[in-house]
Design a protein around this motif. Structure first.
Motif: not given
Length: 120
Positions: A5-14, A55-63
């Motif tokens: 779950x992410x907040x603050x434009x994906x800056x705070x995720x848990x 995905x590979x760079x980690x900019x978006x969630x996924x494998x």
């Protein structure tokens, strides 16, 4: 890994616990009047291929590495295409087969929702 779950434009995720996931689904379900997934125009050739670098760079969630199992999951979870072939889709839409093939590589499952009206 579990959903986040992410907040603050994906800056705070848990990471979410199974209980939090269930609660979030119940909240989502209580707010939704209509849920609709649009099908692809033609059979998928390379779904999500345009997202691989992100995905590979980690900019978006996924494998971090796309496998045949990921592709299989996309094919199984996607609606059947509106047309059975690129040729049929091209004739019906006026778009070139090359363009349709390119766009199939940009395909991602898109979901649309209509929220319930809440009266205050």
């Amino acid at each position: 890994s579990s959903p986040r779950r992410c907040d603050n434009a994906r800056k705070d995720c848990k990471r979410m616990t199974p209980t939090e996931i269930e609660k979030a689904y119940e909240e989502f379900d209580s707010l939704i009047d209509t849920y609709w997934e649009g099908p692809p125009l033609a059979p998928l050739a390379r779904p999500y291929s345009s997202l691989m670098k992100k995905l590979e760079a980690g900019y978006i969630d996924g494998p971090s590495e796309w496998t045949l199992n990921h592709a299989k999951l996309v094919y199984q979870s996607s609606k059947p295409p509106l047309y059975n072939s690129l040729e049929e889709a091209s004739k019906s839409t006026g778009l070139s087969e090359m363009h349709l093939s390119y766009e199939s590589g940009r395909y991602t499952n898109m979901a649309y929702i209509k929220l319930k009206r809440h009266h205050h």
